[in-house]
Each structure stands twice: as structure tokens, then as C-alpha cells.
Design a protein around this motif. Structure first.
Motif, PDB file in Angstrom:
ATOM      1  N   PRO A 256      41.516  47.980  42.239  1.00 15.31           N
ATOM      2  CA  PRO A 256      41.056  49.344  41.966  1.00 15.31           C
ATOM      3  C   PRO A 256      39.644  49.570  42.526  1.00 15.31           C
ATOM      4  O   PRO A 256      38.814  48.663  42.515  1.00 15.31           O
ATOM      5  CB  PRO A 256      41.045  49.408  40.430  1.00 15.31           C
ATOM      6  N   VAL A 257      39.413  50.777  43.008  1.00 16.90           N
ATOM      7  CA  VAL A 257      38.125  51.154  43.609  1.00 16.90           C
ATOM      8  C   VAL A 257      37.604  52.393  42.877  1.00 16.90           C
ATOM      9  O   VAL A 257      38.350  53.356  42.674  1.00 16.90           O
ATOM     10  CB  VAL A 257      38.313  51.461  45.118  1.00 16.90           C
ATOM     11  N   MET A 258      36.339  52.372  42.468  1.00 17.58           N
ATOM     12  CA  MET A 258      35.715  53.556  41.839  1.00 17.58           C
ATOM     13  C   MET A 258      34.402  53.860  42.551  1.00 17.58           C
ATOM     14  O   MET A 258      33.564  52.977  42.719  1.00 17.58           O
ATOM     15  CB  MET A 258      35.432  53.304  40.357  1.00 17.58           C
ATOM     16  N   GLY A 259      34.242  55.111  42.937  1.00 13.80           N
ATOM     17  CA  GLY A 259      33.010  55.514  43.598  1.00 13.80           C
ATOM     18  C   GLY A 259      32.730  54.704  44.851  1.00 13.80           C
ATOM     19  O   GLY A 259      31.574  54.392  45.155  1.00 13.80           O
ATOM     20  N   GLY A 260      33.804  54.331  45.571  1.00 20.47           N
ATOM     21  CA  GLY A 260      33.624  53.585  46.811  1.00 20.47           C
ATOM     22  C   GLY A 260      33.270  52.121  46.632  1.00 20.47           C
ATOM     23  O   GLY A 260      32.913  51.442  47.592  1.00 20.47           O
ATOM     24  N   ARG A 261      33.404  51.623  45.378  1.00 15.81           N
ATOM     25  CA  ARG A 261      33.120  50.204  45.126  1.00 15.81           C
ATOM     26  C   ARG A 261      34.330  49.536  44.496  1.00 15.81           C
ATOM     27  O   ARG A 261      34.916  50.068  43.548  1.00 15.81           O
ATOM     28  CB  ARG A 261      31.940  50.046  44.151  1.00 15.81           C
ATOM     29  N   MET A 262      34.695  48.357  44.984  1.00 17.96           N
ATOM     30  CA  MET A 262      35.779  47.589  44.363  1.00 17.96           C
ATOM     31  C   MET A 262      35.367  47.202  42.947  1.00 17.96           C
ATOM     32  O   MET A 262      34.218  46.836  42.707  1.00 17.96           O
ATOM     33  CB  MET A 262      36.049  46.313  45.167  1.00 17.96           C
ATOM     34  N   ARG A 263      36.339  47.255  42.029  1.00 21.45           N
ATOM     35  CA  ARG A 263      36.022  46.946  40.626  1.00 21.45           C
ATOM     36  C   ARG A 263      36.073  45.439  40.363  1.00 21.45           C
ATOM     37  O   ARG A 263      36.592  44.983  39.334  1.00 21.45           O
ATOM     38  CB  ARG A 263      36.967  47.708  39.696  1.00 21.45           C
ATOM     39  N   LEU A 264      35.533  44.649  41.264  1.00 22.00           N
ATOM     40  CA  LEU A 264      35.439  43.201  41.058  1.00 22.00           C
ATOM     41  C   LEU A 264      34.403  42.913  39.968  1.00 22.00           C
ATOM     42  O   LEU A 264      33.465  43.689  39.769  1.00 22.00           O
ATOM     43  CB  LEU A 264      34.997  42.513  42.359  1.00 22.00           C
ATOM     44  N   GLY A 265      34.558  41.771  39.312  1.00 17.33           N
ATOM     45  CA  GLY A 265      33.550  41.332  38.358  1.00 17.33           C
ATOM     46  C   GLY A 265      32.315  40.802  39.083  1.00 17.33           C
ATOM     47  O   GLY A 265      32.317  40.596  40.308  1.00 17.33           O
ATOM     48  N   THR A 266      31.269  40.569  38.303  1.00 19.89           N
ATOM     49  CA  THR A 266      29.959  40.143  38.834  1.00 19.89           C
ATOM     50  C   THR A 266      30.047  38.927  39.745  1.00 19.89           C
ATOM     51  O   THR A 266      29.350  38.820  40.740  1.00 19.89           O
ATOM     52  CB  THR A 266      29.031  39.788  37.654  1.00 19.89           C
ATOM     53  N   TRP A 267      30.900  37.973  39.382  1.00 20.21           N
ATOM     54  CA  TRP A 267      30.940  36.699  40.089  1.00 20.21           C
ATOM     55  C   TRP A 267      32.101  36.602  41.062  1.00 20.21           C
ATOM     56  O   TRP A 267      32.347  35.546  41.643  1.00 20.21           O
ATOM     57  CB  TRP A 267      31.036  35.531  39.082  1.00 20.21           C
ATOM     58  N   GLN A 268      32.841  37.700  41.205  1.00 21.54           N
ATOM     59  CA  GLN A 268      34.035  37.640  42.058  1.00 21.54           C
ATOM     60  C   GLN A 268      33.761  38.040  43.501  1.00 21.54           C
ATOM     61  O   GLN A 268      33.109  39.052  43.756  1.00 21.54           O
ATOM     62  CB  GLN A 268      35.139  38.557  41.509  1.00 21.54           C
ATOM     63  N   GLY A 269      34.282  37.253  44.433  1.00 22.45           N
ATOM     64  CA  GLY A 269      34.273  37.597  45.841  1.00 22.45           C
ATOM     65  C   GLY A 269      35.683  37.415  46.386  1.00 22.45           C
ATOM     66  O   GLY A 269      36.533  36.790  45.741  1.00 22.45           O
ATOM     67  N   ILE A 270      35.957  37.962  47.567  1.00 22.95           N
ATOM     68  CA  ILE A 270      37.267  37.827  48.206  1.00 22.95           C
ATOM     69  C   ILE A 270      37.140  36.827  49.349  1.00 22.95           C
ATOM     70  O   ILE A 270      36.211  36.910  50.156  1.00 22.95           O
ATOM     71  CB  ILE A 270      37.746  39.193  48.756  1.00 22.95           C
ATOM     72  N   PHE A 271      38.054  35.875  49.375  1.00 19.80           N
ATOM     73  CA  PHE A 271      38.011  34.820  50.376  1.00 19.80           C
ATOM     74  C   PHE A 271      39.341  34.707  51.107  1.00 19.80           C
ATOM     75  O   PHE A 271      40.406  34.752  50.474  1.00 19.80           O
ATOM     76  CB  PHE A 271      37.749  33.460  49.716  1.00 19.80           C
ATOM     77  N   LEU A 272      39.283  34.525  52.407  1.00 19.88           N
ATOM     78  CA  LEU A 272      40.429  34.005  53.119  1.00 19.88           C
ATOM     79  C   LEU A 272      40.351  32.493  52.994  1.00 19.88           C
ATOM     80  O   LEU A 272      39.307  31.889  53.262  1.00 19.88           O
ATOM     81  CB  LEU A 272      40.397  34.428  54.587  1.00 19.88           C
TER      82      LEU A 272
END
Lengths: 138, 138, 138
Positions: free
Chosen positions: B103-119
Motif C-alpha cells: 500500500p502507498v499513501m501520499g506517494g510513500r510506501m507504507r513500509l515499517g521503519t526498518w523495512q527495505g526491499i531487496f532483490l
């Protein structure tokens, strides 16, 4: 925009469902496809669909990582009254995906060249499985 | 609403892709982002991105859980002609996610503070990997 | 269309969240629900919700597959300063899903008869967990 795919399984292993899903999205333009398998002892995999040995090896690995309840290493299981493949099936269904989100462009899923969609059955007996599908056009 | 991210990998391990994905959704308001990695021997993880030791340990664990085909415990593998890291790569790609819905709100992904996306690359040789991305505004 | 569910956990294991999510989509008609757990040491599972023994056995299996850092088999871990359950929690959060996509028809999630949605906590201490939810009507 909603449909259900029915798959008859004949024991543990992979059943490719790419053709019927591709046929359903064909002609729908751009959008997003979401799939959900409606069961707790099978999974929904995106996997290599060129060489059937890949599916054989995948089943061999998971059968060792999560063996039947009759295996001594699984002696701690308590939910065993539905058969030795039941609780391991639930564990496998927790480990492997049950939902998939797939972007669609020009009526084609944006899968890679070697990717296919498989229902991965964890039970030994034949089952009728359902995949709930949703397509939302852009 | 559709795009493709390209990532050059240099062997097994985690490659963070959060910044380029965050840049792509920025300014798009509210909606849903869907990602699909278009390959059968790499994965797409949401993971801790603060301490690089987390990625090292994750690779160490999966390398033991699904070791190369040259490991005696993997002697049952049949799909081995593409190298000792190939079939284990397919197994790892079945275990770890290949699609993500964010989910995205206001142009920002709703990830938590410590979450990143990795390949998460499973092959030893360098590869050019593609992530298909779809954004649908609310 | 966006909301956040808060769940207070009291140690490792499964916390069913189906009722509050079902209540939120009720009356919203047809569409797509997307869930994302905003943490790196818990997961989001669709699992059997009829017999609590299934959850007990699932925790028992993952506790053996990815044991605490104090277990001799995990001696290679380097990210250990946050406690013996921390890095194994990250590994479990890589293995098990953190996002789910669920088609909704007539305000009801298209889950199967035996499926429920669980937050699966990997840490021993109590935590306040958040699930980001997005619903998009067709």
C-alpha cells in the motif's frame, strides 16, 4: 473481474495452470491480476516451467525439509488425526505462497520467459482445488 | 503505471532496491504498488535494512537450508546441468517471495521503519534482473 | 481505503486477525484487499483456523528449522546483539509472507472454508504490531 479456477489434483506435486490463467486475462488490456488458492494444504508457485525435473526436485526437497508425520524427526506433531501428510501439508502451505500479484500489460501477464504458475499440491489423495482470481483494469 | 526496474547482480546475496522504487512512487498519491521479479532463481524480500549483518546471516542460513547441488545432502537432485547453484536457486525462489503488494499513501510506501526491499540473488554469476512494477492510484 | 490494524503480541506464535479484517471489508462490495505487516520479525499467514494444534505444530516446526541463536547449529550468526530470537526472527520473516493479496466479493474475503489470517510473531517479548491494509473497490 472475478473468477474461480478449478484444478483436480492426483497426489503431491506441481500442476501448471498458466494456460487457463493466460486465457482469462487475454484481451483485458493493462491491469493487475491477483490469485489466491482457497486451501490450507496446497500452494501457488511461480516457477521454472521449461524442464519438468525442476518440479520433481522441488518436491524432493520439500519432502525432506517437511517430511510426513511418520518420519521420526516429526514426532512432536500433535495434529495428526487427518493422516501423515496433513500437518506437513499445512506447514508447506505456510512456507510456500498462497497469494500472487501479477502485473498485466496488453492482456499478457508480465511473467519472465521461464516463469509459469503452478498449483503445488501437498496432499497424497486426489483433491479438487480452487484458485480465486481477480483482475482489475487500469 | 507500469515500469521495469533493472538490477545488475554480482553473485549471491541481497541488493537493496528501496530508493529507486520509492522514487518511482513519489508524488503519485495514494494507491497500491505491486512488484514481480521476472526470474526463477532470485527473490524479492522485504527485510531489515539497517544492519548489513542481517543480509549476511540470511544468506548463510539459506545456503545451509538449501545447499549447492555438490553438497552430499542434495545428491537426489536431477536438474543439475546448469551448475550446482541452479536447482538450489529454483528451490530458494520457491521458498522466498517473488511478488509483493505494498500500500502507498501520499506517494510513500507504507513500509515499517526498518523495512527495505531487496532483490535476493541465488546465482553465483552476475545476472541482469528485472522487476516488473505496477502502480494503481486509488 | 487505507487503514492500520494494531495487534498486541505476547510472545512467539499465531494471533488470528480474521474477524477485525472481515469487519473492515464488510459492506464494501467487490474489490481487492492488500495487507502488509510493517515489521521485520513477524509474518502474515493464511492458515487453518479450525484446530489450534495446527498453530502449535507450525511454531514447533519453524522453531526447529530456524532455531534460536543459542542453538549450536546457528553458531555462524553475526547479528546477535538484539537477543537470541532476533536474527532467527528476521530469517523466519524472510521465509514466511509479509504481504497478502485477497480478492473480495460482496464485502467478503474470498478465503476458503478453513482459512484464517494470522499475524505470526517471531519475538519472545510482547510487541505492538501494525498491519497496513488497503482496499480498492472494483
Amino acid at each position: 473481474m472475478h473468477t474461480t479456477f478449478q484444478i483436480e489434483t492426483r497426489g503431491q506435486g506441481s500442476y501448471e495452470v498458466t494456460p487457463q490463467i493466460a486465457a482469462w486475462v487475454k484481451g483485458r488490456g493493462d491491469g493487475l491480476l491477483t490469485l489466491l488458492v482457497r486451501h490450507t494444504s496446497c500452494s501457488l508457485l511461480i516457477q521454472e516451467n521449461a524442464d519438468p525435473e525442476v518440479q520433481t526436485d522441488l518436491l524432493a526437497w520439500i519432502s525432506r525439509a517437511v517430511p510426513p508425520a511418520t518420519d521420526p524427526s516429526m514426532c512432536y506433531l500433535t495434529h495428526t488425526y487427518e493422516g501423515p501428510d496433513d500437518m506437513p501439508g499445512h506447514i508447506r502451505a505456510a512456507l510456500l505462497p498462497v497469494t500472487l500479484g501479477i502485473p498485466v500489460m496488453g492482456g499478457r501477464m508480465r511473467l519472465g520467459t521461464w516463469q509459469g504458475i503452478f498449483l503445488f499440491e501437498h496432499r497424497s489423495a486426489p483433491h479438487r482445488r480452487e484458485i480465486a482470481a481477480h483482475f482489475r483494469a487500469d
